[in-house]
Design an enzyme around this catalytic site. Structure first.
Site, PDB file in Angstrom:
ATOM      1  N   THR A 167     -13.472 -69.263  39.257  1.00  0.00           N
ATOM      2  CA  THR A 167     -14.396 -69.570  40.348  1.00  0.00           C
ATOM      3  C   THR A 167     -15.294 -68.390  40.701  1.00  0.00           C
ATOM      4  O   THR A 167     -14.921 -67.226  40.492  1.00  0.00           O
ATOM      5  CB  THR A 167     -13.595 -69.979  41.609  1.00  0.00           C
ATOM      6  OG1 THR A 167     -14.477 -70.095  42.726  1.00  0.00           O
ATOM      7  CG2 THR A 167     -12.538 -68.944  41.951  1.00  0.00           C
ATOM      8  N   ASP A 168     -16.457 -68.692  41.266  1.00  0.00           N
ATOM      9  CA  ASP A 168     -17.343 -67.631  41.744  1.00  0.00           C
ATOM     10  C   ASP A 168     -16.772 -66.915  42.960  1.00  0.00           C
ATOM     11  O   ASP A 168     -17.225 -65.828  43.332  1.00  0.00           O
ATOM     12  CB  ASP A 168     -18.732 -68.184  42.074  1.00  0.00           C
ATOM     13  CG  ASP A 168     -18.732 -69.307  43.100  1.00  0.00           C
ATOM     14  OD1 ASP A 168     -17.652 -69.682  43.609  1.00  0.00           O
ATOM     15  OD2 ASP A 168     -19.831 -69.829  43.401  1.00  0.00           O
ATOM     16  N   GLU A 169     -15.743 -67.501  43.578  1.00  0.00           N
ATOM     17  CA  GLU A 169     -15.199 -66.927  44.814  1.00  0.00           C
ATOM     18  C   GLU A 169     -14.465 -65.604  44.582  1.00  0.00           C
ATOM     19  O   GLU A 169     -14.213 -64.873  45.539  1.00  0.00           O
ATOM     20  CB  GLU A 169     -14.281 -67.932  45.508  1.00  0.00           C
ATOM     21  CG  GLU A 169     -15.014 -69.183  45.953  1.00  0.00           C
ATOM     22  CD  GLU A 169     -14.172 -70.077  46.842  1.00  0.00           C
ATOM     23  OE1 GLU A 169     -13.373 -69.548  47.648  1.00  0.00           O
ATOM     24  OE2 GLU A 169     -14.318 -71.311  46.733  1.00  0.00           O
ATOM     25  N   TYR A 197      -6.686 -68.090  48.179  1.00  0.00           N
ATOM     26  CA  TYR A 197      -7.093 -68.842  46.986  1.00  0.00           C
ATOM     27  C   TYR A 197      -7.847 -67.955  46.007  1.00  0.00           C
ATOM     28  O   TYR A 197      -7.487 -67.852  44.828  1.00  0.00           O
ATOM     29  CB  TYR A 197      -7.967 -70.036  47.373  1.00  0.00           C
ATOM     30  CG  TYR A 197      -8.771 -70.576  46.217  1.00  0.00           C
ATOM     31  CD1 TYR A 197      -8.140 -71.080  45.084  1.00  0.00           C
ATOM     32  CD2 TYR A 197     -10.175 -70.555  46.242  1.00  0.00           C
ATOM     33  CE1 TYR A 197      -8.879 -71.556  43.999  1.00  0.00           C
ATOM     34  CE2 TYR A 197     -10.909 -71.030  45.173  1.00  0.00           C
ATOM     35  CZ  TYR A 197     -10.264 -71.529  44.054  1.00  0.00           C
ATOM     36  OH  TYR A 197     -11.006 -71.988  42.991  1.00  0.00           O
ATOM     37  N   LYS A 251      -6.864 -66.583  42.168  1.00  0.00           N
ATOM     38  CA  LYS A 251      -7.673 -66.795  40.967  1.00  0.00           C
ATOM     39  C   LYS A 251      -8.089 -65.463  40.340  1.00  0.00           C
ATOM     40  O   LYS A 251      -8.146 -65.344  39.112  1.00  0.00           O
ATOM     41  CB  LYS A 251      -8.912 -67.636  41.306  1.00  0.00           C
ATOM     42  CG  LYS A 251      -8.615 -69.072  41.674  1.00  0.00           C
ATOM     43  CD  LYS A 251      -7.922 -69.830  40.540  1.00  0.00           C
ATOM     44  CE  LYS A 251      -8.840 -70.115  39.382  1.00  0.00           C
ATOM     45  NZ  LYS A 251      -8.184 -70.955  38.343  1.00  0.00           N
TER      46      LYS A 251
END
Length: 362
Positions: free
Chosen positions: A137-139, A163, A167
């Protein structure tokens, strides 16, 4: 190609399976084996139509079960693993971070272990063909300042939520296995996805479902958080391109490359609903929008650079937001039974607040 898809009964995973059987990959894909533990976001309904195919197999199991995963790899003679399996709801990670560590970190580690031992047993020719694609994810990059350009592959990790931290940790394990053992892995980071079969807790389906039921449309803070939205089929096409043409050990960004605030997004959803399904009262759906208390650690902006995908792999997203939103709205309107079956399994969190209290250091 025989592909093991982890988390294949989830939103993006099930759409990826559909893509493989109905687009460019269909002439190459010999068989897809899905493993999914069917947690809250995975549903057998998502893959029901695929189960009639002779070249599709579903196995309900947890990727942490190395015995089952190893048996699948060896017995099916898998050529590629596409790893979607993950807990992915930020709000849920704030309320219960431990399950994110279990699924996203430990699960990825055990999958890597099983895959590494399998690949090590293969003859050189088969080993050279094997691919492992980790979907991230970009997060993981945290909040990108509004004045900064989109972050490129290799950017500094700065996760804000349990989260995104989980990741980020799984990303590091994947790259460590490549660097240390020569394991044939690649990573993709995508922006926010939307489209058919996304869990109704997620923002776009949440707004659609609430609006059609004449409920409030809760938007965190002042709605100024910026996100880049990619239609799920575009994302799947990007993953396929990485799987087949990507360089081992590399990271690739899959996104539309256009950001907008959450408030702007909800307004677009409301405008389309006004056109497609006008309210009986004659009032506009935007009147249902309510700003609610922001969630802890809410990143202001995500933005990832997509030039590498375009320049190196010849891929870019095709579906514009207006078209994708229309397709998504129509899908949810036409699949009310699916929505009901998903919500009946438990709908615990609400955008008005979280279950876990947050310490106030002010």
């Amino acid at each position: 190609m025989k592909i093991l898809v982890t988390g294949g009964a989830g939103f993006i995973g099930s759409n990826f399976c559909d893509y493989c059987f109905s687009n460019e990959p269909s002439s190459i894909v010999e068989k897809i084996i899905v493993i999914d533990k069917l947690g809250y976001s995975g549903s057998i309904e998502n893959i029901k139509e695929l189960q009639n195919r002779d070249n599709f197999v579903f196995i309900q199991a947890d990727i942490c079960d190395q015995k089952i995963v190893s048996n699948i790899l060896f017995e099916e003679k898998i050529n590629a693993v596409v790893h979607f399996a993950a807990e992915s709801h930020v709000d849920r990670s704030i309320d219960n971070p431990e399950i994110f560590v279990q699924s996203n970190v430990l699960g990825t580690f055990k999958l890597l272990e099983s895959s590494f031992h399998y690949v090590s047993s293969l003859p050189r020719k088969e080993r050279d063909k094997f691919r492992f694609v980790h979907i991230s994810t970009d997060e993981v990059y945290g909040s990108i300042p509004l004045e900064d350009p989109p972050v490129k592959e290799g950017g500094v990790y700065d996760p804000s939520s349990p989260y995104s931290a989980s990741k980020a940790a799984s990303d590091h394990f994947v790259l460590a296995y490549h660097k240390t053992y020569g394991f044939p892995a690649m990573i993709t980071h995508s922006s926010n996805n939307y489209g058919p079969r996304q869990h109704p807790e997620k923002m776009i389906p949440h707004m659609i479902c609430n609006a059609l039921e004449e409920k409030e449309l809760p938007v965190y803070g002042k709605g100024l958080n910026v996100r880049d939205w990619i239609y799920v089929e575009d994302h799947c096409a990007g993953i396929w391109r990485v799987l087949n043409r990507g360089r081992l050990g590399e990271v690739y960004h899959i996104a539309k490359g256009k950001g907008m605030t959450n408030f702007e997004l909800v307004q677009k959803i409301c405008s389309q609903l006004d056109e497609l399904f006008p309210r009986s009262s004659g009032r506009r759906y935007a009147e249902l929008i309510r700003f609610v208390i922001d969630r802890p650690g809410h990143d202001l902006r995500y933005a990832i650079d997509v030039a590498k995908m375009k320049n190196e792999l010849g891929w870019e997203a095709q579906v514009e937001l207006e078209e994708g939103l229309r397709k998504t709205i129509l899908w949810y309107v036409q699949h009310k039974d699916w929505i009901r079956s998903v919500l009946d399994r438990g709908y615990l969190l609400k955008r008005q607040g979280l279950c876990r209290s947050v310490v106030n250091n002010a």
